[in-house]
Design a protein around this motif. Structure first.
Motif, short mmCIF file in Angstrom:
data_model
loop_
_atom_site.label_atom_id
_atom_site.label_comp_id
_atom_site.label_asym_id
_atom_site.label_seq_id
_atom_site.Cartn_x
_atom_site.Cartn_y
_atom_site.Cartn_z
N LYS A 1 31.48 36.01 25.51
CA LYS A 1 31.07 36.51 26.84
C LYS A 1 29.60 36.18 27.07
O LYS A 1 28.80 36.16 26.13
CB LYS A 1 31.25 38.02 26.91
CG LYS A 1 32.70 38.43 26.87
CD LYS A 1 32.82 39.89 27.26
CE LYS A 1 34.24 40.36 27.09
NZ LYS A 1 34.62 40.59 25.68
N LEU B 1 32.95 42.14 31.10
CA LEU B 1 32.33 41.06 31.87
C LEU B 1 31.31 40.28 31.07
O LEU B 1 31.12 39.09 31.29
CB LEU B 1 31.59 41.62 33.10
CG LEU B 1 32.33 42.56 34.02
CD1 LEU B 1 31.41 43.04 35.12
CD2 LEU B 1 33.51 41.80 34.62
N ASP C 1 28.63 45.20 39.66
CA ASP C 1 28.63 43.94 40.44
C ASP C 1 27.40 43.09 40.11
O ASP C 1 27.48 41.86 40.06
CB ASP C 1 28.62 44.24 41.94
CG ASP C 1 29.98 44.71 42.46
OD1 ASP C 1 30.98 44.55 41.74
OD2 ASP C 1 30.03 45.22 43.60
N ARG D 1 28.03 41.36 36.92
CA ARG D 1 28.97 40.26 37.16
C ARG D 1 28.24 39.06 37.77
O ARG D 1 28.45 37.91 37.39
CB ARG D 1 30.09 40.74 38.11
CG ARG D 1 31.28 39.81 38.15
CD ARG D 1 32.28 40.23 39.23
NE ARG D 1 32.95 41.48 39.00
CZ ARG D 1 33.96 41.67 38.15
NH1 ARG D 1 34.40 40.66 37.43
NH2 ARG D 1 34.53 42.83 38.02
N VAL E 1 30.12 39.76 46.00
CA VAL E 1 30.84 40.05 44.76
C VAL E 1 31.88 41.06 45.21
O VAL E 1 31.56 42.21 45.47
CB VAL E 1 29.91 40.65 43.69
CG1 VAL E 1 30.71 41.02 42.45
CG2 VAL E 1 28.82 39.65 43.33
N ALA F 1 36.86 40.90 42.42
CA ALA F 1 36.01 40.56 41.28
C ALA F 1 35.52 39.12 41.30
O ALA F 1 35.07 38.60 40.29
CB ALA F 1 36.71 40.86 39.96
#
Ligand code: ASP
Length: 334
Positions: free
Chosen positions: A4, A51, A140, A143, A191, A195
């Motif tokens: 990740k 994420l 968000d 992300r 965003v 997702a």
């Protein structure tokens, strides 16, 4: 499975970290409540681990009215140090109060020497309140900071699912969660609830690695003050400021660049006293344009920057030059 992306959070305080006395408190928490650390904020959104590999630290724990040039320099130093560290941090999220979020964001937009995403987020309702936007905004923002598409776009803000550029974004409403707007130009993307990170436009003006502004190692910045005009304003405040010898000033007038006569006359005295003066407008949208008279008087115009952002560009311009025409060109460029 691919590793990740790593995202690092720099906490500064603000409503996004505020815990009030009860679920219907939307106003008292800055005075009577507690502040969550970044670690505690992350514990409330375990989904973040899906994420990104998230780390974090508390740089400050203050309301954003207490954030100014000293803290901007501190944040810029920290960002450069984190990006320079051995760990491959893909992006940084800064949690920040909404009051001055746009100013910190624009300062970093002009000074961070990296293409990697730096995303500022905040909240209009503390995480302890009903209907809070705090946790979703933070999720968000993580992300977005982890998204390859966010790189190379300068400093971004993420609140209310909307991605905006630090240059144009401003807080438009004292209480609504859809408070951040980019005036004429609109948001860069979303965003969204599916997702996805989606961009629809790019910023065109140079930023980050594309500017000559390098504040690494600086301990302070030039002092620039703002004077706001109104019907009937005279020159008293401008003259008082000139007497204090700031490094420069921003004068805020009407529409495309008109000012009460005595106010502008005081501005001319400031220019004659060798203080750079940038003319800005209290209109929400549009440009201040120069005229032969303003040129001859030695004024600089702000193009379309809001006064609080014109101040930041002027502070940074003065770290590079004091030459009027060179500063004017920067207002057309950045
Ligand atoms: N007073 C808060 C601040 O730190 C407001 C907020 O975060 O929305 O700016």
């Amino acid at each position: 499975m691919a590793a990740k992306p790593r995202v690092h959070i720099l906490g500064t305080g603000g409503s996004i970290s505020g815990i009030g006395p009860h679920r219907l408190d939307y106003t008292l928490y800055p005075d009577v409540g507690k502040k969550l650390t970044v670690q505690q904020m992350l514990e409330r959104i375990p989904e973040a681990r899906e994420l990104a590999e998230v780390s974090g630290e508390d740089v400050l724990q203050v309301g954003s009215p207490s954030i100014g040039p000293k803290e901007w320099l501190q944040l810029a130093d920290r960002i450069h140090a984190v990006f320079a560290s051995a760990d491959a941090v893909k992006g940084i999220v800064i949690t920040h109060g909404t009051a001055t979020l746009e100013e910190t964001a624009y300062f970093l937009h002009l000074t961070v020497k990296s293409d990697r995403p730096v995303v500022l987020t905040g909240a209009m309702r503390p995480p302890s309140a009903l209907g809070s936007d705090a946790e979703l905004n933070l999720l968000d923002a993580i992300r977005l900071a982890a998204a390859p598409e966010a790189a190379g776009r300068g400093v971004l803000t993420l609140l209310n699912n909307e991605i905006q550029s630090a240059r144009d974004v401003t807080k438009s409403n004292a209480f609504r969660v859809d408070t951040f707007e980019s005036r004429d130009f609109g948001v860069l993307g979303y965003v969204d609830s599916d997702a996805r990170v989606l961009f629809y436009r790019s910023v065109t003006r140079p930023h980050t690695t594309g500017t000559p502004f390098d504040v690494r190692g600086r301990k302070d910045l030039p002092r620039v003050d703002i004077v706001y005009s109104y019907a009937g304003a005279d020159g008293v405040l401008v003259d008082a400021l000139t007497a204090r010898r700031p490094d420069a000033m921003v004068l805020v007038g009407f529409g495309g660049g008109s000012y009460p006569g005595a106010f502008l006359e005081a501005g001319r005295r400031a220019v004659q006293a060798n203080i750079p003066v940038v003319l800005a407008t209290r209109s929400w949208n549009g440009r201040v344009v120069s005229t032969p008279r303003k040129d001859a008087d030695g004024f600089i115009v702000c193009d379309d920057l809001m006064p609080q952002k014109a101040r930041i560009l002027l502070m940074l311009a003065l770290t590079v030059t004091r030459e009027r025409q060179a500063i004017q060109e920067m207002f057309y460029k950045y």
